[in-house]
Design a protein around this motif. Structure first.
Motif, PDB file in Angstrom:
ATOM      1  N   LEU A 280     -29.409  75.048  33.303  1.00  0.00           N
ATOM      2  CA  LEU A 280     -30.714  75.356  33.491  1.00  0.00           C
ATOM      3  C   LEU A 280     -31.683  74.640  32.653  1.00  0.00           C
ATOM      4  CD1 LEU A 280     -30.235  79.336  33.543  1.00  0.00           C
ATOM      5  CD2 LEU A 280     -31.162  77.831  35.471  1.00  0.00           C
ATOM      6  N   MET A 281     -31.317  74.333  31.298  1.00  0.00           N
ATOM      7  CA  MET A 281     -32.109  73.498  30.450  1.00  0.00           C
ATOM      8  C   MET A 281     -32.346  72.108  31.047  1.00  0.00           C
ATOM      9  SD  MET A 281     -30.687  74.341  26.675  1.00  0.00           S
ATOM     10  CE  MET A 281     -31.660  73.057  25.844  1.00  0.00           C
ATOM     11  N   GLU A 282     -31.432  71.503  31.840  1.00  0.00           N
ATOM     12  CA  GLU A 282     -31.664  70.123  32.679  1.00  0.00           C
ATOM     13  C   GLU A 282     -32.456  70.365  33.470  1.00  0.00           C
ATOM     14  OE1 GLU A 282     -28.485  67.029  34.675  1.00  0.00           O
ATOM     15  OE2 GLU A 282     -27.689  68.531  33.542  1.00  0.00           O
ATOM     16  N   VAL A 283     -32.384  71.433  34.436  1.00  0.00           N
ATOM     17  CA  VAL A 283     -33.368  71.627  35.375  1.00  0.00           C
ATOM     18  C   VAL A 283     -34.989  71.728  34.806  1.00  0.00           C
ATOM     19  CG1 VAL A 283     -34.421  73.282  37.153  1.00  0.00           C
ATOM     20  CG2 VAL A 283     -31.830  72.838  36.905  1.00  0.00           C
ATOM     21  N   GLU A 284     -35.006  72.590  33.772  1.00  0.00           N
ATOM     22  CA  GLU A 284     -36.162  72.427  33.236  1.00  0.00           C
ATOM     23  C   GLU A 284     -36.901  71.235  32.706  1.00  0.00           C
ATOM     24  OE1 GLU A 284     -39.814  73.987  31.601  1.00  0.00           O
ATOM     25  OE2 GLU A 284     -38.383  75.229  32.758  1.00  0.00           O
ATOM     26  N   GLU A 285     -35.820  70.248  32.038  1.00  0.00           N
ATOM     27  CA  GLU A 285     -36.202  69.193  31.525  1.00  0.00           C
ATOM     28  C   GLU A 285     -36.608  68.066  32.443  1.00  0.00           C
ATOM     29  OE1 GLU A 285     -32.926  68.044  29.406  1.00  0.00           O
ATOM     30  OE2 GLU A 285     -33.256  69.441  27.628  1.00  0.00           O
ATOM     31  N   CYS A 286     -36.390  68.235  33.919  1.00  0.00           N
ATOM     32  CA  CYS A 286     -36.705  67.252  34.918  1.00  0.00           C
ATOM     33  C   CYS A 286     -38.129  67.542  35.189  1.00  0.00           C
ATOM     34  CB  CYS A 286     -35.924  67.731  36.081  1.00  0.00           C
ATOM     35  SG  CYS A 286     -34.203  66.962  35.994  1.00  0.00           S
ATOM     36  N   SER A 287     -38.803  68.670  34.760  1.00  0.00           N
ATOM     37  CA  SER A 287     -40.082  68.965  34.837  1.00  0.00           C
ATOM     38  C   SER A 287     -41.012  67.747  34.332  1.00  0.00           C
ATOM     39  CB  SER A 287     -40.746  70.132  34.397  1.00  0.00           C
ATOM     40  OG  SER A 287     -40.079  71.195  35.197  1.00  0.00           O
ATOM     41  N   ASP A 288     -42.193  67.260  35.036  1.00  0.00           N
ATOM     42  CA  ASP A 288     -42.682  65.995  34.671  1.00  0.00           C
ATOM     43  C   ASP A 288     -44.192  66.136  34.964  1.00  0.00           C
ATOM     44  OD1 ASP A 288     -43.939  63.735  33.756  1.00  0.00           O
ATOM     45  OD2 ASP A 288     -42.323  62.654  34.753  1.00  0.00           O
ATOM     46  N   ASN A 289     -45.088  66.746  34.228  1.00  0.00           N
ATOM     47  CA  ASN A 289     -46.456  66.961  34.732  1.00  0.00           C
ATOM     48  C   ASN A 289     -47.162  65.693  34.952  1.00  0.00           C
ATOM     49  OD1 ASN A 289     -46.276  69.710  34.129  1.00  0.00           O
ATOM     50  ND2 ASN A 289     -46.814  69.385  32.102  1.00  0.00           N
ATOM     51  N   ALA A 290     -46.834  64.457  34.783  1.00  0.00           N
ATOM     52  CA  ALA A 290     -47.379  63.198  34.999  1.00  0.00           C
ATOM     53  C   ALA A 290     -46.846  62.776  36.169  1.00  0.00           C
ATOM     54  CB  ALA A 290     -47.169  62.373  33.685  1.00  0.00           C
ATOM     55  N   ALA A 291     -45.854  63.430  36.811  1.00  0.00           N
ATOM     56  CA  ALA A 291     -45.223  62.714  38.122  1.00  0.00           C
ATOM     57  C   ALA A 291     -46.155  63.174  39.257  1.00  0.00           C
ATOM     58  CB  ALA A 291     -43.882  63.213  38.365  1.00  0.00           C
ATOM     59  N   ASP A 292     -46.153  62.456  40.482  1.00  0.00           N
ATOM     60  CA  ASP A 292     -46.671  62.694  41.667  1.00  0.00           C
ATOM     61  C   ASP A 292     -46.060  64.166  42.046  1.00  0.00           C
ATOM     62  OD1 ASP A 292     -48.170  60.516  41.465  1.00  0.00           O
ATOM     63  OD2 ASP A 292     -46.925  59.571  42.536  1.00  0.00           O
ATOM     64  N   GLU A 293     -44.876  64.220  41.793  1.00  0.00           N
ATOM     65  CA  GLU A 293     -43.978  65.447  42.492  1.00  0.00           C
ATOM     66  C   GLU A 293     -44.200  66.644  41.508  1.00  0.00           C
ATOM     67  OE1 GLU A 293     -42.832  62.574  41.403  1.00  0.00           O
ATOM     68  OE2 GLU A 293     -41.672  61.730  43.218  1.00  0.00           O
ATOM     69  N   ARG A 294     -44.916  66.703  40.507  1.00  0.00           N
ATOM     70  CA  ARG A 294     -45.246  67.676  39.505  1.00  0.00           C
ATOM     71  C   ARG A 294     -45.233  69.039  40.049  1.00  0.00           C
ATOM     72  NH1 ARG A 294     -50.045  65.351  40.182  1.00  0.00           N
ATOM     73  NH2 ARG A 294     -51.741  66.792  40.291  1.00  0.00           N
ATOM     74  N   LEU A 295     -45.781  69.295  41.183  1.00  0.00           N
ATOM     75  CA  LEU A 295     -45.794  70.882  41.637  1.00  0.00           C
ATOM     76  C   LEU A 295     -44.300  71.232  42.084  1.00  0.00           C
ATOM     77  CD1 LEU A 295     -49.269  70.815  43.786  1.00  0.00           C
ATOM     78  CD2 LEU A 295     -48.581  71.933  41.464  1.00  0.00           C
ATOM     79  N   HIS A 296     -43.675  70.120  42.650  1.00  0.00           N
ATOM     80  CA  HIS A 296     -42.424  70.300  43.237  1.00  0.00           C
ATOM     81  C   HIS A 296     -41.238  70.653  42.151  1.00  0.00           C
ATOM     82  CE1 HIS A 296     -44.294  67.935  46.291  1.00  0.00           C
ATOM     83  NE2 HIS A 296     -43.322  68.570  47.336  1.00  0.00           N
ATOM     84  N   LEU A 297     -41.544  70.047  41.005  1.00  0.00           N
ATOM     85  CA  LEU A 297     -40.443  70.036  39.857  1.00  0.00           C
ATOM     86  C   LEU A 297     -40.861  71.258  39.325  1.00  0.00           C
ATOM     87  CD1 LEU A 297     -40.771  66.248  38.761  1.00  0.00           C
ATOM     88  CD2 LEU A 297     -39.160  67.247  40.143  1.00  0.00           C
ATOM     89  N   THR A 298     -42.068  71.552  38.999  1.00  0.00           N
ATOM     90  CA  THR A 298     -42.492  72.892  38.163  1.00  0.00           C
ATOM     91  C   THR A 298     -42.084  74.038  38.959  1.00  0.00           C
ATOM     92  OG1 THR A 298     -44.191  71.398  37.384  1.00  0.00           O
ATOM     93  CG2 THR A 298     -44.341  74.281  36.935  1.00  0.00           C
ATOM     94  N   MET A 299     -42.375  74.059  40.459  1.00  0.00           N
ATOM     95  CA  MET A 299     -42.051  75.154  40.963  1.00  0.00           C
ATOM     96  C   MET A 299     -40.475  75.613  40.929  1.00  0.00           C
ATOM     97  SD  MET A 299     -42.202  75.881  45.420  1.00  0.00           S
ATOM     98  CE  MET A 299     -40.656  74.998  45.584  1.00  0.00           C
ATOM     99  N   VAL A 300     -39.498  74.567  41.333  1.00  0.00           N
ATOM    100  CA  VAL A 300     -38.178  74.667  40.878  1.00  0.00           C
ATOM    101  C   VAL A 300     -37.636  75.024  39.683  1.00  0.00           C
ATOM    102  CG1 VAL A 300     -35.952  73.471  41.273  1.00  0.00           C
ATOM    103  CG2 VAL A 300     -37.475  73.134  42.884  1.00  0.00           C
ATOM    104  N   ALA A 301     -38.303  74.606  38.628  1.00  0.00           N
ATOM    105  CA  ALA A 301     -38.046  74.867  37.361  1.00  0.00           C
ATOM    106  C   ALA A 301     -38.332  76.361  37.061  1.00  0.00           C
ATOM    107  CB  ALA A 301     -38.677  73.999  36.412  1.00  0.00           C
ATOM    108  N   GLY A 302     -39.580  76.890  37.426  1.00  0.00           N
ATOM    109  CA  GLY A 302     -39.776  78.373  37.161  1.00  0.00           C
ATOM    110  C   GLY A 302     -38.839  79.058  37.796  1.00  0.00           C
ATOM    111  N   GLY A 303     -38.609  78.654  39.096  1.00  0.00           N
ATOM    112  CA  GLY A 303     -37.812  79.795  40.207  1.00  0.00           C
ATOM    113  C   GLY A 303     -36.454  79.878  39.672  1.00  0.00           C
TER     114      GLY A 303
END
Length: 443
Positions: free
Chosen positions: A296-319
């Motif tokens: 789960l920490m690895e999923v969270e660490e994949c979030s990247d607010n500077a990435a073009d896919e930041r919305l996708h990554l943040t949605m998955v990390a939160g869910g």
């Protein structure tokens, strides 16, 4: 540092009135130290719930009632031998149970401050220490679950009263844990020198009921069904989401999706012990959940607010925080539902930003990604609701964990589910015709 002093801003007369309610009687340290805990740590917590208001304040009244009832129970325990029947013990716990039931009811009916009420309801499960032989560890388990909601509350609510609620609740549980470790380290300490009261009768309303007496209730379904149902969920909900994520063609999303699969693999492996074993010690449960937590920490660490896919990554990390349901002691459904309800915050943004893409297939792939992620979380919710609705349902007639670990070692973990590098399952996966290549399902 130590616990904070009574909350600033508390009215002196209110503290005096509260202290009078739990006036010290006699010099019995089992009782007087509990009363000190109430005055030192419960009062600041009640100040905090009153500041937050609403349903949380209503819960606070029942929390105070529960502490008062437990104080009366502890005085009774310190003056008598252990009851000869479960019915007598349940009668002693009746008023505490009623208060806890009211706290749960408020949480289930709450239409605002849902994370707050869920945090309080989950934390108050710590009162179940009276039914365990390792009460300090049991309370520690509840204490460790507070940040599950606490972090979200601190992120969503910036007012100081919300931070005070989270912190005062932690201090309250730590204080209870210290008290129990001193006076009831191996469970309730009865007075073995006294005889039972002749006129003590069990209350019919408590026979065979009450969450305190059912920390680890035996599942009503065949244990093997729990595991096959989990496999079905993986086939029906996880695999389609994984495929939709890979279809987006993003390396960042692919990396996070690989981590998502590690979470499900770890939790599936963990469940093989849940269905086979009696509930082990809390530290052993934490050991078994280690891989899930790391993934789960690895999923969270994949979030990247500077990435073009930041919305996708943040949605998955939160869910994916929903997978921490295994650490929510009494109402994991409400916890998972909160994660599902937070998904549209980013999911809707993804849909708005991609719906007008010239490449219609790309727009449809993004829409499928959002839809299938929601479907996956709903499927998880359905599974937990059916098989673990009051928290992890261990196999009360099963083997010890040590036996299961030895058995797995002897079998070289031949039956463990493993993920292959391409994200598929190597012993429970779909064949080209859509069927499953093991005994779980057929076409």
């Amino acid at each position: 540092g130590g616990p904070p002093p009574p909350g600033a801003g508390a009215e002196e007369e209110e503290e005096d009135e509260f202290a009078a309610t739990f006036a010290t009687s006699g010099a019995n340290p089992v009782v007087t130290e509990y009363e000190k805990l109430i005055q030192r740590l419960l009062v600041p917590f009640l100040d905090a719930v009153n500041a937050v208001g609403g349903d949380v304040r209503r819960q606070g009244a029942h929390v105070a009632r529960a502490f008062g009832a437990q104080r009366e129970m502890l005085e009774e325990v310190s003056g008598r031998r252990k009851p000869s029947s479960d019915e007598e013990l349940m009668d002693l716990l009746a008023e505490t149970q009623e208060a806890l039931a009211a706290i749960d009811d408020i949480n289930e009916r709450a239409d605002s401050l849902r994370k707050h009420t869920a945090m309080v309801a989950g934390a108050m499960t710590a009162f179940g220490w009276v039914t365990t032989q390792e009460p300090k560890q049991y309370i520690g388990d509840m204490l460790n679950a507070v940040p599950v909601y606490g972090r979200q509350i601190l992120q969503d609510c910036k007012g100081g009263e919300h931070a005070a609620l989270v912190e005062s609740l932690k201090y309250l549980l730590r204080g209870l844990q210290e008290y129990v470790g001193t006076y009831h380290p191996n469970g309730l300490t009865w007075n073995t020198r006294n005889v039972p009261r002749d006129n003590y009768e069990a209350s019919p309303k408590t026979k065979g009921a009450g969450r305190l007496g059912a920390v680890d209730s035996e599942a009503k379904v065949e244990e093997s069904e729990k595991l096959s149902a989990l496999d079905d969920f993986i086939f029906d909900r996880v695999v389609p989401f994984v495929e939709s994520a890979y279809a987006l063609g993003s390396e960042k999303i692919r990396a996070q999706t690989d981590a998502v699969q590690k979470v499900f693999k770890a939790q599936r492996d963990f469940m093989t012990y849940v269905v086979r074993c009696r509930r082990p010690r809390d530290e052993d449960v934490a050991m078994l959940l280690g891989e899930t937590s790391e993934s789960l920490m690895e999923v969270e660490e994949c979030s990247d607010n500077a990435a073009d896919e930041r919305l996708h990554l943040t949605m998955v990390a939160g869910g994916m925080a929903a997978m921490a349901w295994v650490s929510v002691p009494t109402n994991p459904i409400a916890y998972i539902s909160d994660m599902i309800n937070s998904t549209p915050v980013y999911g809707d943004k993804i849909l708005r930003e991609t719906q007008d893409l010239e490449d219609r297939e790309d727009a449809e792939r993004n829409a499928a990604f959002v839809r299938l992620f929601k479907d996956m979380l709903r499927g998880l919710n359905d599974y937990v609701k059916k098989y673990h609705h009051r928290g992890l349902a261990w196999n009360m007639s099963g083997m010890d964990l040590a036996e299961a670990l030895a058995e797995d070692l002897a079998n070289d973990e031949a039956n463990a589910t493993q993920y292959t590098p391409d994200g598929s399952l190597n012993n429970t996966h779909r064949t080209p015709d859509g069927s499953v290549n093991n005994t779980h399902r057929s076409t």
